[in-house]
Design a protein around this motif. Structure first.
Motif, PDB file in Angstrom:
ATOM      1  N   PRO A  61       9.584  -2.939  -4.349  1.00  0.00           N
ATOM      2  CA  PRO A  61       8.122  -3.076  -4.258  1.00  0.00           C
ATOM      3  C   PRO A  61       7.679  -4.261  -3.397  1.00  0.00           C
ATOM      4  O   PRO A  61       6.616  -4.197  -2.783  1.00  0.00           O
ATOM      5  CB  PRO A  61       7.693  -3.252  -5.717  1.00  0.00           C
ATOM      6  CG  PRO A  61       8.914  -3.657  -6.452  1.00  0.00           C
ATOM      7  CD  PRO A  61      10.056  -3.025  -5.736  1.00  0.00           C
ATOM      8  N   SER A  92       1.286   3.353  -2.854  1.00  0.00           N
ATOM      9  CA  SER A  92       2.749   3.465  -2.797  1.00  0.00           C
ATOM     10  C   SER A  92       3.407   2.203  -3.354  1.00  0.00           C
ATOM     11  O   SER A  92       4.444   2.264  -4.007  1.00  0.00           O
ATOM     12  CB  SER A  92       3.206   3.752  -1.366  1.00  0.00           C
ATOM     13  OG  SER A  92       3.226   2.556  -0.621  1.00  0.00           O
ATOM     14  N   GLY A  93       2.760   1.061  -3.117  1.00  0.00           N
ATOM     15  CA  GLY A  93       3.269  -0.175  -3.697  1.00  0.00           C
ATOM     16  C   GLY A  93       3.199  -0.142  -5.213  1.00  0.00           C
ATOM     17  O   GLY A  93       4.102  -0.605  -5.910  1.00  0.00           O
ATOM     18  N   GLU A 146       8.541  -5.117  -0.678  1.00  0.00           N
ATOM     19  CA  GLU A 146       8.446  -4.792   0.740  1.00  0.00           C
ATOM     20  C   GLU A 146       7.191  -3.989   1.045  1.00  0.00           C
ATOM     21  O   GLU A 146       6.904  -3.684   2.196  1.00  0.00           O
ATOM     22  CB  GLU A 146       9.693  -3.997   1.174  1.00  0.00           C
ATOM     23  CG  GLU A 146      10.942  -4.872   1.174  1.00  0.00           C
ATOM     24  CD  GLU A 146      12.219  -4.088   1.417  1.00  0.00           C
ATOM     25  OE1 GLU A 146      12.143  -2.853   1.531  1.00  0.00           O
ATOM     26  OE2 GLU A 146      13.271  -4.738   1.500  1.00  0.00           O
ATOM     27  N   ASP A 147       6.464  -3.635  -0.026  1.00  0.00           N
ATOM     28  CA  ASP A 147       5.268  -2.814   0.118  1.00  0.00           C
ATOM     29  C   ASP A 147       4.023  -3.676   0.067  1.00  0.00           C
ATOM     30  O   ASP A 147       4.073  -4.836  -0.312  1.00  0.00           O
ATOM     31  CB  ASP A 147       5.219  -1.826  -1.055  1.00  0.00           C
ATOM     32  CG  ASP A 147       5.392  -0.403  -0.596  1.00  0.00           C
ATOM     33  OD1 ASP A 147       4.615   0.006   0.295  1.00  0.00           O
ATOM     34  OD2 ASP A 147       6.304   0.273  -1.108  1.00  0.00           O
ATOM     35  N   ARG A 148       2.910  -3.039   0.411  1.00  0.00           N
ATOM     36  CA  ARG A 148       1.635  -3.697   0.158  1.00  0.00           C
ATOM     37  C   ARG A 148       1.318  -3.524  -1.322  1.00  0.00           C
ATOM     38  O   ARG A 148       1.306  -2.412  -1.832  1.00  0.00           O
ATOM     39  CB  ARG A 148       0.556  -3.036   1.017  1.00  0.00           C
ATOM     40  CG  ARG A 148      -0.738  -3.777   0.923  1.00  0.00           C
ATOM     41  CD  ARG A 148      -1.713  -3.323   1.974  1.00  0.00           C
ATOM     42  NE  ARG A 148      -3.031  -3.794   1.589  1.00  0.00           N
ATOM     43  CZ  ARG A 148      -4.145  -3.356   2.144  1.00  0.00           C
ATOM     44  NH1 ARG A 148      -4.099  -2.455   3.108  1.00  0.00           N
ATOM     45  NH2 ARG A 148      -5.311  -3.832   1.753  1.00  0.00           N
ATOM     46  N   LEU A 149       1.094  -4.634  -2.020  1.00  0.00           N
ATOM     47  CA  LEU A 149       0.944  -4.577  -3.476  1.00  0.00           C
ATOM     48  C   LEU A 149      -0.461  -4.964  -3.905  1.00  0.00           C
ATOM     49  O   LEU A 149      -1.061  -5.896  -3.348  1.00  0.00           O
ATOM     50  CB  LEU A 149       1.932  -5.521  -4.154  1.00  0.00           C
ATOM     51  CG  LEU A 149       3.412  -5.150  -4.059  1.00  0.00           C
ATOM     52  CD1 LEU A 149       4.271  -6.238  -4.691  1.00  0.00           C
ATOM     53  CD2 LEU A 149       3.676  -3.813  -4.742  1.00  0.00           C
ATOM     54  N   THR A 198      -2.704   0.652  -1.489  1.00  0.00           N
ATOM     55  CA  THR A 198      -1.696   0.027  -2.338  1.00  0.00           C
ATOM     56  C   THR A 198      -1.017   1.018  -3.283  1.00  0.00           C
ATOM     57  O   THR A 198      -0.215   0.633  -4.133  1.00  0.00           O
ATOM     58  CB  THR A 198      -2.332  -1.101  -3.186  1.00  0.00           C
ATOM     59  OG1 THR A 198      -3.495  -0.578  -3.824  1.00  0.00           O
ATOM     60  CG2 THR A 198      -2.694  -2.291  -2.338  1.00  0.00           C
ATOM     61  N   ALA A 241       6.003   1.939  -6.424  1.00  0.00           N
ATOM     62  CA  ALA A 241       7.272   1.222  -6.269  1.00  0.00           C
ATOM     63  C   ALA A 241       7.428   0.169  -7.368  1.00  0.00           C
ATOM     64  O   ALA A 241       8.498   0.018  -7.970  1.00  0.00           O
ATOM     65  CB  ALA A 241       7.344   0.575  -4.894  1.00  0.00           C
TER      66      ALA A 241
END
Length: 876
Positions: A594, A662-663, A596-599, A660, A666
RNA sequence: GCGCGGUUAGCUUAGCGGUAGAGCGCUCGCUUCACACGCGAGAGGUCAUAGGUUCGAACCCUAUACCGCGCACCA
C-alpha cells in the motif's frame, strides 16, 4: 472465491481444517531441521482426566506459543502425552470393580487387576487427548508418549537404580503420611491442609503415688490414649516442674507411663501438658525417640482401632473410637472439659480423608542438586512468569525434605528391588527366580519428573532440549516443576555440561486458577465447572480460546463467565464479516504494497495503528502477557480496522474513480493478511479458513511469517512522510464523534440524515468532507464563515460544527450544555495554570513537560473562547 | 503464626507519579447496502480504610480490614 455465509459457522469448518492439518503432518517436529528450535512438553494429563477449563487455558497457551513460533520460522516441537496417574487410576478402576463384581483389588489379585487397569486405559485413557484435538491443539501427536510406555518405564527404573547406587535412595522406618482409605503412604506434597471444627479434650492423668494429684492433658485425639507411652511438659514450666521424673497413670488400658520434660512442648497451648503417642504423631515420635519411649501402634492400616487391651475401642473406626474414648473418660470421671477447637488437619489429596501419621517402612529419596536448583532460578537461568513464584519455589527448596517415593499401589512403576531372605538387591532385571520383587510401586511424580527428556530420543534431545518454556499451574510447582528442575540437573540430558544446557526449560509460565463467576473454585460437587466441549459446540474453539485468553491476566485467578466466551465468538464473527465486506470489491491481493500507492489519510492512519499494534504485541508476548496481546488485537481489529478504517473506506470504495480507492484496497489487503496471521495463534480455525478462501498465500498460513516489531517499524518508516495525513484522519474521526453526539443530544434518530454546517479551521478537502458526512450520517456538510443563527455547536478538531435546527432549538438547554462544557475546560485550565505558576513545579519538571502543559493550556483557552463566543451568539 | 498476591464503574478488568480507561451489563435511539454475534449515543467511579512521602498519589512508603494462595510439629 466463494460467497461467504453471513455469519461465521465454526462447526462446519473446524473439523475439516484440523483433519487436513493432521494429514499434512504440519505439527511433526523435525530434529534435523536447520531452523532454530522451539519446544514445549505438554504437562501430561491424567488418563483418568476429562477436559476441564483449566486444561483449555493451559493448552491454548501452549498452542498460542507453538503456533506463533511456527509463524516466526522456528522448528517447533510440542510434545504431548498422558500420565498413568497411579493412585487416581487405581481408585477409579477399583471403584468400578466393586460396583460390577463387588470385590476389591486384593480379592482379584495383582496380575488380574493390572490387566483390568490396562484394559480400562485402552478404553478411556485417551479421551482427553481427543478432546484436546477439538480445541485445535497443534501438538506433534506422532510423538504422543505415556508414562507407562516400555522404554519410559525402563528409564524410570534405571533412574531409581542410579540414585540408589549413589546412596540417595534409602529404605527407612519413619513417620509417613498414611492414607487409610487408599492404604498407601503419600509424600508431604500430596497432603493438603484442611480446616476442621473439632474438639479439644482435657483429660486427667493421675500422678502415681500421689493421691489426688493429676496432670491435665489437652488432646484432639483421645482415641490414641492406648498408644500413650508418656506425658511431657516444658522443662521450664513452673506449674509442672515438680512432677518431672515421676510417673502418671494412663486411663486405658490402665498403665504407668513416665512424666518427662521436653522443650518441644508449648507451655502456652492447652494445659501445657502433652500426651506422647509416638506411633501416631510426628512430634510425639520425635519426643519419643529423644526419651527412648516404646512405640505402641493402636491403629490398623485402614484406620480402625487395633487395641485388644481396650475391648470397648478395639475394631472401631478412628472417628467412632474418638467419641467412644470420650465417653469412657467421662465414665471414669477423667474428662475435665471439652472445648470446641478449629484446627487444620492433613487430608489426602486423592481420597479426601484425613491422613494418619504412621510409622512405616518406605523408600525415600534424599534430593540431589538442591543448591543448583535454587541457583538456576535465583540467577534467572530459568525465568518464572509471574516472577513472584520464585519466592515460593525458593522457600520450598531451602526447606527441602526427603521424598517418600514408595506407594502401596499396584498400578505404576514397580520398584526395582529384589528380596531374598531379608536381604535385597537393587537392579532393573530380576537376579533370579528365587528373588521376589518389592511389591511397592513408585510415586507417579517419580516418573513425571523425567518428562522433559525421557520423552525424547537422542536426536530430538540434541535439537529440542532444553525446552523453551513450560506452561503449568502453580498448584504443582513442588510436585512437578521443582522436581523436573532437579531431575534435569541430576541426570544431565543436555548437549554439554553447563547448567544452561541441562535445565529442563528456560521459562515457566504459571497460569491462573479458573474460578466461577462468584470466585469459587470449580468443582464437580458444586457443579460449577462448565463443559468445554459444550462451549466449543456453542461458540467454536476459536471463540472459546480467544474469549478465555482475553480474560486471563498473568498471575491472577480468572473469573469465568460464559459471556466472555460469547464475546470471543462475536469477535471471530466480526473478523469474518470484515472479510465478507472486502470480498465485494474483487479478489484480495496477496502481497499488497500500500505504501507505493496513493493513500487516503484514513488508510495511513490504519496502517500506522497496525504498526503500533505490532510493536506492542512483541512487548506483550515477550512478557508472556497473553491477555494483553489478545486485547491489543481485539482493539485494533474492532476499533481501528472495522469501526474507523472500514467505515471510512466505504466512501472511497463506493465512488467511481476515487484516486485513493486502489490504495485503500491495498491497505485493506495488507492489513488483513497480517491480521489473519497475528490472530492465528489465538483463533487458528477462522484465520486459516479466511486465508484459504481468499488465497492469500500458500495453502496454509501456519508458516506464513510474523508481523514482528521489526516489520512493524519498517511499515512505520514507509509512512514516515505521511504523519500529517494520519493526524487529519484522527481529527475527522473525532469530529464525526462530536457530530453524532450533537445529533443524539437533540434526539435525531441515527437513520435520519441531517445537514451540518462547519466553520473549518483549515480548508477541508472534498474526500475528507464526504467521510465526515458519512460517519456522522449528514446529508451534507456546508461551509460557513461565522456562527449561524441559533444553531447548537460542538468544537471539533477540524473546526466548529453546527447542527442547524430551525425553530426547534431550546436556547436554555443549549446554553446550559455549552456552559457545562466551558466550566469543565476551565477547571482543567485552572489546574494546569496552578502547576505552571508554582515555582516548585517549574523548578523540578523537565522543560519538555512544561512546554506540553503550556500548549495544552493554549488549546483550552482557544476552546473556551469559542464556547464563549457561541454563548454570546445565542444571547443575541 | 510467617510469607506472597489481590482490593479501581453492577460484573470482568487496564492504568503503577502529572485532568480515572476498556469490554460486558444497563438506559435511549437505530434492521444505515460486512456484521442485531451488529451500529450510534448516554448514565455509572470519594480508585478498600487510615496515616505518611511529594509541588502533585489509584500509582511510592507504613499500618489496618477483607479475600485468595503458599509455608509451619503447636497437641
Amino acid at each position: 472465491m466463494s460467497d461467504l455465509p453471513k455469519a461465521y459457522e465454526p462447526k462446519e469448518i473446524a473439523e475439516s481444517i484440523y483433519a487436513r492439518w493432521l494429514q499434512d503432518q504440519t505439527y511433526r517436529a523435525d530434529p534435523s531441521s536447520s531452523k532454530p528450535a522451539f519446544s514445549i512438553v505438554m504437562p501430561p494429563p491424567n488418563i483418568t482426566g476429562v477436559l476441564t477449563l483449566g486444561h483449555v487455558l493451559n493448552n491454548t497457551l501452549q498452542d498460542v506459543l507453538s503456533r506463533k513460533a511456527r509463524l516466526e520460522g522456528y522448528e517447533v516441537l510440542w510434545l504431548p502425552g498422558t500420565d498413568h496417574a497411579g493412585l487416581a487410576t487405581e481408585m477409579v478402576v477399583e471403584r468400578s470393580l466393586r460396583k460390577q463384581r463387588g470385590i476389591g483389588r486384593k480379592e482379584l489379585g495383582r496380575e488380574e487387576f493390572l490387566r483390568l487397569v490396562r484394559e480400562w486405559r485402552e478404553k478411556h485413557g485417551r479421551i482427553i487427548v481427543e478432546q484436546l484435538k477439538k480445541l485445535g491443539s497443534s501438538a506433534d501427536w506422532s510423538r504422543e508418549r505415556f508414562t507407562m510406555d516400555a522404554d519410559y518405564s525402563r528409564a524410570v527404573q534405571e533412574v531409581f537404580v542410579a540414585l540408589y547406587r549413589k546412596g540417595l535412595i534409602y529404605r527407612g522406618k519413619r513417620m509417613v503420611n498414611w492414607c487409610p482409605a487408599s492404604l498407601t503412604a503419600l509424600s508431604d506434597e500430596e497432603v493438603l491442609p484442611r480446616e476442621e471444627q473439632s474438639n479439644l479434650y482435657f483429660v486427667r492423668y493421675a500422678v502415681e503415688d500421689e493421691p489426688g494429684a493429676f496432670l491435665t492433658v489437652a488432646t484432639t485425639r483421645p482415641e490414641t490414649i492406648p498408644g500413650d507411652t508418656g506425658i511431657a511438659v516444658h522443662p521450664e514450666d513452673e506449674r509442672y516442674r515438680k512432677w518431672i521424673g515421676r510417673r502418671a497413670v494412663r486411663p486405658f488400658p490402665h498403665g504407668s507411663i513416665p512424666i518427662l520434660a521436653d522443650a518441644a512442648v508449648d507451655p502456652a497451648f492447652g494445659s501445657g501438658v502433652l500426651k506422647i503417642t509416638p506411633a501416631h504423631d510426628k512430634l510425639d515420635f520425635e519426643i519419643g525417640q529423644r526419651h527412648k519411649l516404646p512405640i505402641v501402634d493402636v491403629l490398623h492400616p485402614d484406620g480402625r482401632m487395633n487395641c485388644p487391651s481396650v475391648p470397648e475401642l478395639d475394631g472401631l473406626d478412628r472417628f467412632e473410637a474418638r467419641k467412644k474414648a470420650a465417653s469412657l473418660l467421662e465414665e471414669k470421671g477423667l474428662l475435665a472439659k471439652i472445648e470446641p477447637y478449629l484446627h487444620t488437619v492433613g487430608v489426602s489429596e486423592r481420597a479426601n480423608v484425613p491422613i494418619e501419621p504412621r510409622l512405616s517402612e518406605q523408600w525415600f529419596l534424599r534430593y540431589p542438586k538442591a543448591e543448583e536448583a535454587l541457583r538456576v532460578v535465583r540467577e534467572r537461568r530459568i525465568r518464572f512468569f509471574p516472577e513472584h513464584w520464585e519466592k515460593v519455589y525458593e522457600h520450598w527448596i531451602e526447606n527441602i525434605q526427603d521424598w517418600c517415593i514408595s506407594r502401596q499401589v499396584w498400578w505404576g512403576h514397580r520398584i526395582p528391588v529384589w528380596w531374598k531372605d531379608g536381604s535385597h538387591l537393587c537392579q532393573v532385571e530380576s537376579p533370579g527366580p528365587e528373588w521376589v520383587q518389592d511389591p511397592d510401586t513408585l510415586d507417579t511424580w517419580f516418573s513425571s519428573w523425567l518428562w522433559a527428556f525421557e520423552t525424547m530420543d537422542p536426536a530430538t534431545r540434541r535439537k529440542f532440549y532444553p525446552t523453551s518454556v513450560l506452561v503449568t499451574g502453580p498448584d504443582i510447582i513442588f510436585l512437578w516443576v521443582a522436581r523436573m528442575i532437579i531431575a534435569g540437573l541430576e541426570f544431565r540430558p543436555g548437549r554439554g555440561p553447563s547448567l544452561e544446557e541441562n535445565i529442563p526449560f528456560r521459562a515457566v509460565y504459571f497460569t491462573g486458577l479458573i474460578r466461577d463467576r462468584l470466585g469459587r473454585k470449580m468443582s464437580k460437587s458444586l457443579g460449577n465447572s462448565p463443559d468445554p466441549l459444550a462451549l466449543i459446540e456453542k461458540y467454536g474453539a476459536d471463540g472459546l480460546r480467544f474469549g478465555l485468553l482475553r480474560i486471563a491476566p498473568q498471575g491472577q485467578d480468572i473469573r469465568f463467565d460464559e459471556k466472555q466466551i460469547e464475546e470471543g465468538r462475536n469477535f471471530c464473527n466480526k473478523l469474518w464479516n470484515a472479510c465478507r465486506f472486502r470480498a465485494r470489491f474483487g479478489p484480495i491481493a496477496a502481497s499488497a504494497r500500500p505504501w507505493e500507492d496513493r493513500l487516503s489519510p484514513f488508510a495511513v492512519e490504519m496502517l500506522s495503528a497496525l504498526s503500533q499494534t505490532g510493536i506492542r504485541l512483541e512487548t506483550a508476548f515477550g512478557a508472556y502477557e497473553f491477555s494483553e496481546a489478545a486485547g491489543l488485537l481485539y482493539s485494533f481489529v474492532w476499533n481501528d480496522f472495522c469501526s474507523s478504517f472500514l467505515e471510512a473506506a466505504k466512501v472511497d470504495l463506493s465512488q467511481d474513480r476515487s484516486p485513493t480507492a486502489s490504495g485503500t484496497l491495498a491497505a485493506f489487503d495488507y492489513a488483513l493478511s497480517w491480521i489473519l496471521r497475528l490472530l492465528h495463534p489465538f483463533c487458528p480455525f477462522v484465520t486459516e479458513e479466511l486465508w484459504n478462501r481468499f488465497e492469500l498465500g500458500p495453502s496454509t498460513l501456519q508458516f506464513a511469517g510474523w508481523f514482528s516489531a521489526a516489520e512493524a517499524r519498517k511499515l512505520d518508516e514507509r509512512l514516515a512522510d505521511r504523519k500529517e495525513a494520519a493526524l487529519l484522519a484522527r481529527s475527522i474521526y473525532q469530529a464525526a464523534e462530536r457530530g453524532r453526539h450533537l445529533r443524539s443530544t437533540y434526539g435525531i434518530p441515527s437513520n435520519q440524515k441531517v445537514p451540518f454546517l462547519l466553520r473549518a479551521d483549515a480548508p477541508l478537502a472534498n474526500a475528507e468532507r464526504t467521510v465526515l458526512a458519512a460517519l456522522s450520517n449528514a446529508s451534507e456538510i456546508a461551509d460557513v464563515d461565522g456562527p449561524p443563527p441559533k444553531a447548537p455547536m460542538v468544537l471539533t478538531a477540524v473546526g466548529e460544527l453546527y447542527l442547524p435546527l430551525e425553530g426547534i432549538l431550546d436556547l436554555d438547554v443549549e446554553r446550559k450544555r455549552l456552559t457545562n462544557e466551558k466550566e469543565k475546560l476551565a477547571r482543567n485550565w485552572q489546574a494546569i495554570q496552578d502547576r505552571l505558576h508554582n515555582p516548585e513545579v517549574t523548578a523540578r519538571v523537565p522543560a519538555e513537560k512544561l512546554k506540553a502543559w503550556k500548549e495544552q493550556a493554549r488549546q483550552l483557552e482557544s476552546a473556551m473562547r469559542r464556547l464563549e463566543d457561541q454563548l454570546n451568539e445565542l444571547s443575541q
